[in-house]
Design an enzyme around this catalytic site. Structure first.
Site, mmCIF file in Angstrom:
data_model
loop_
_atom_site.group_PDB
_atom_site.id
_atom_site.type_symbol
_atom_site.label_atom_id
_atom_site.label_comp_id
_atom_site.label_asym_id
_atom_site.label_seq_id
_atom_site.Cartn_x
_atom_site.Cartn_y
_atom_site.Cartn_z
ATOM 1 N N SER A 3 0.860 -1.186 0.000
ATOM 2 C CA SER A 3 0.000 0.000 0.000
ATOM 3 C C SER A 3 0.896 1.235 0.000
ATOM 4 O O SER A 3 2.117 1.111 0.116
ATOM 5 C CB SER A 3 -0.928 -0.017 1.195
ATOM 6 O OG SER A 3 -0.159 -0.040 2.360
ATOM 7 N N LEU A 4 0.289 2.390 -0.112
ATOM 8 C CA LEU A 4 1.072 3.621 -0.179
ATOM 9 C C LEU A 4 1.010 4.356 1.145
ATOM 10 O O LEU A 4 -0.023 4.337 1.814
ATOM 11 C CB LEU A 4 0.489 4.546 -1.249
ATOM 12 C CG LEU A 4 0.609 4.104 -2.702
ATOM 13 C CD1 LEU A 4 -0.265 4.984 -3.591
ATOM 14 C CD2 LEU A 4 2.059 4.185 -3.157
ATOM 15 N N LYS A 37 -5.489 9.216 -7.683
ATOM 16 C CA LYS A 37 -5.625 8.014 -6.855
ATOM 17 C C LYS A 37 -7.090 7.587 -6.973
ATOM 18 O O LYS A 37 -7.993 8.273 -6.474
ATOM 19 C CB LYS A 37 -5.249 8.315 -5.411
ATOM 20 C CG LYS A 37 -5.309 7.097 -4.522
ATOM 21 C CD LYS A 37 -4.683 7.404 -3.171
ATOM 22 C CE LYS A 37 -4.602 6.200 -2.282
ATOM 23 N NZ LYS A 37 -5.861 5.522 -2.033
HETATM 24 S S1 IVH Z 1 0.398 2.764 -7.113
HETATM 25 C C1 IVH Z 1 2.756 0.048 -3.751
HETATM 26 N N1 IVH Z 1 -1.328 4.298 -8.314
HETATM 27 O O1 IVH Z 1 -4.156 3.119 -3.600
HETATM 28 C C2 IVH Z 1 1.416 0.372 -4.198
HETATM 29 N N2 IVH Z 1 -2.065 3.020 -6.431
HETATM 30 O O2 IVH Z 1 -2.700 2.576 -0.560
HETATM 31 C C3 IVH Z 1 1.502 1.034 -5.541
HETATM 32 N N3 IVH Z 1 -4.451 3.309 -5.920
HETATM 33 O O3 IVH Z 1 -3.527 -0.209 -2.797
HETATM 34 C C4 IVH Z 1 0.199 1.534 -5.915
HETATM 35 N N4 IVH Z 1 -4.918 4.706 -7.552
HETATM 36 O O4 IVH Z 1 -5.018 0.205 -4.751
HETATM 37 C C5 IVH Z 1 -1.126 3.418 -7.301
HETATM 38 N N5 IVH Z 1 -2.790 5.662 -9.483
HETATM 39 C C6 IVH Z 1 -2.571 4.803 -8.510
HETATM 40 C C7 IVH Z 1 -3.598 4.408 -7.629
HETATM 41 C C8 IVH Z 1 -3.295 3.511 -6.599
HETATM 42 C C9 IVH Z 1 -5.411 4.030 -6.513
HETATM 43 C C10 IVH Z 1 -4.657 2.473 -4.717
HETATM 44 C C11 IVH Z 1 -3.992 1.123 -4.731
HETATM 45 C C12 IVH Z 1 -3.244 0.997 -3.435
HETATM 46 C C13 IVH Z 1 -3.754 2.165 -2.662
HETATM 47 C C14 IVH Z 1 -2.656 2.781 -1.851
#
Ligand code: IVH
Length: 350
Positions: A3-4, A37
């Protein structure tokens, strides 16, 4: 699936930029790819020799649900891709657009089924169906934005990756930009904050990703988040309006829940005239009275919440909220659960 880390203001963003520069031992601003996001359900899809063989939800990050049969029903998600690496696992987000969500809920209600609380829940519910034909009937959309694993390298930057994924036939978000300074990055965030409500789908922030994959590899991960990316969350939408009345609703299990009837107010582009109050204890805790001016919160969810009373606008004319003693549906005497929170009608099958 990781997760981020989240951040909420420009100080947190500056800290993220400074941290990455320090880690990489450089003074230069590093190119950052900014993208929305998506507030949906994250998924992973695996291709072997170009053929879709597996789909999964994020679950707890280690183990997710197998959604292979269901994701195969999503239009535009390629079943076969040409010139792909032998093994390719791609990550993205499945969502239902705001208009489609409202239509779906109308359909659900007309069939006597429970409505979904928000677009994200409707996407999650649609993916969890045992019968893929039901999933097929749901207006699921997706964007892909990352690689989980690839047996060969085919992109050097996030921007290039999105282009290649799009060439393979995947849907990628057309909104996204490389930024070369903190100012450009903040401008992108502000621009998206302004157009957020006009987008067909829900977003809850911006993701900043160091564009260069070599630098991403050097930055690596800390705990369960990458060091090379961060999510800059949007503030929840807040508004103030008058509480006109409190009505009660009888749920499937007989729980009686109060509903705030409000003077209609636009919040995050949507006109709201009802809000949830959870239970009568919450009304007591927040000291909510009929006639009060209340603050509402709408964070991604379609049904807003009453979070606070604006005490400075109290006139003394407000009326205390009475806990009902009779069921509004069948007129039986109501019971208060031992935890004193839920008021319940337990009139059996009647
Ligand atoms: S990159 C290491 N890009 O946000 C995770 N995530 O907590 C890299 N999400 O679980 C994710 N839009 O489901 C990324 N443009 C985007 C995103 C995105 C939504 C979600 C993803 C992740 C959560 C982060």
């Amino acid at each position: 699936m990781l997760s981020l880390a989240n951040c909420f203001d420009s100080k947190d963003v500056t800290d993220f930029i400074d941290r990455t520069k320090k880690f990489l031992n450089t003074q230069d601003f590093l190119e950052i790819y900014c993208e929305p996001k998506i507030d949906g359900v994250s998924f992973s899809v695996t291709y072997v020799d170009g053929k879709l063989i597996n789909g999964a939800t994020r679950g707890d990050g280690y183990i997710g649900e197998n959604i292979t049969a269901n994701i195969k029903t999503i239009r535009n998600l390629p079943y076969k891709i040409n010139n792909a690496p032998e093994f390719l696992e791609i990550r993205g987000e499945i969502f239902i657009e705001k208009n489609d969500f409202l239509l779906l809920n109308t359909q659900q209600e007309s069939q006597g089924k429970a409505a979904f609380a928000n677009p994200r829940n409707s996407a999650a519910g649609s993916l969890r169906q045992l019968d893929p034909n039901t999933t097929l009937s749901r207006p699921l959309k997706y964007f892909v934005y990352a690689i989980g694993y690839s047996s060969s390298k085919f992109a050097n930057t996030q921007k290039e990756l999105l282009q290649k994924l799009s060439d393979f036939g995947f849907q990628t978000n057309p909104i996204g930009e490389i930024t070369n300074s903190l100012q450009e990055l903040i401008d992108f965030y502000q621009k998206l904050l302004l157009i957020r409500e006009q987008l067909g789908y829900e977003i809850d922030g911006i993701v900043y990703k160091i564009n260069n994959f070599q630098l991403q590899d050097r930055l690596g991960f800390i705990a369960r988040s990458p060091r090379f990316a961060i999510a800059h969350k949007f503030p929840a939408t807040i508004a103030e309006t008058k509480l006109l009345n409190i009505s009660v609703q009888v749920g499937r299990t007989g729980a009686i829940t109060p509903v705030a009837e409000l003077a209609p107010i636009k919040i995050g582009g949507v006109t709201v005239s009802k809000a949830t109050l959870h239970n009568f204890d919450e009304i007591k805790r927040l000291d909510i009275r009929i006639g009060d001016n209340v603050f509402l919160h709408r964070a991604g969810d379609v049904i807003p919440k009453v979070t606070q009373v604006n005490l400075s606008r109290r006139t003394g004319e407000e009326q205390m909220v009475l806990v009902p003693t009779k069921c509004p549906s069948c007129d039986s005497t109501l019971h208060i659960d031992p935890d004193n929170v839920v008021v319940r009608c337990d009139n059996g099958l009647n």
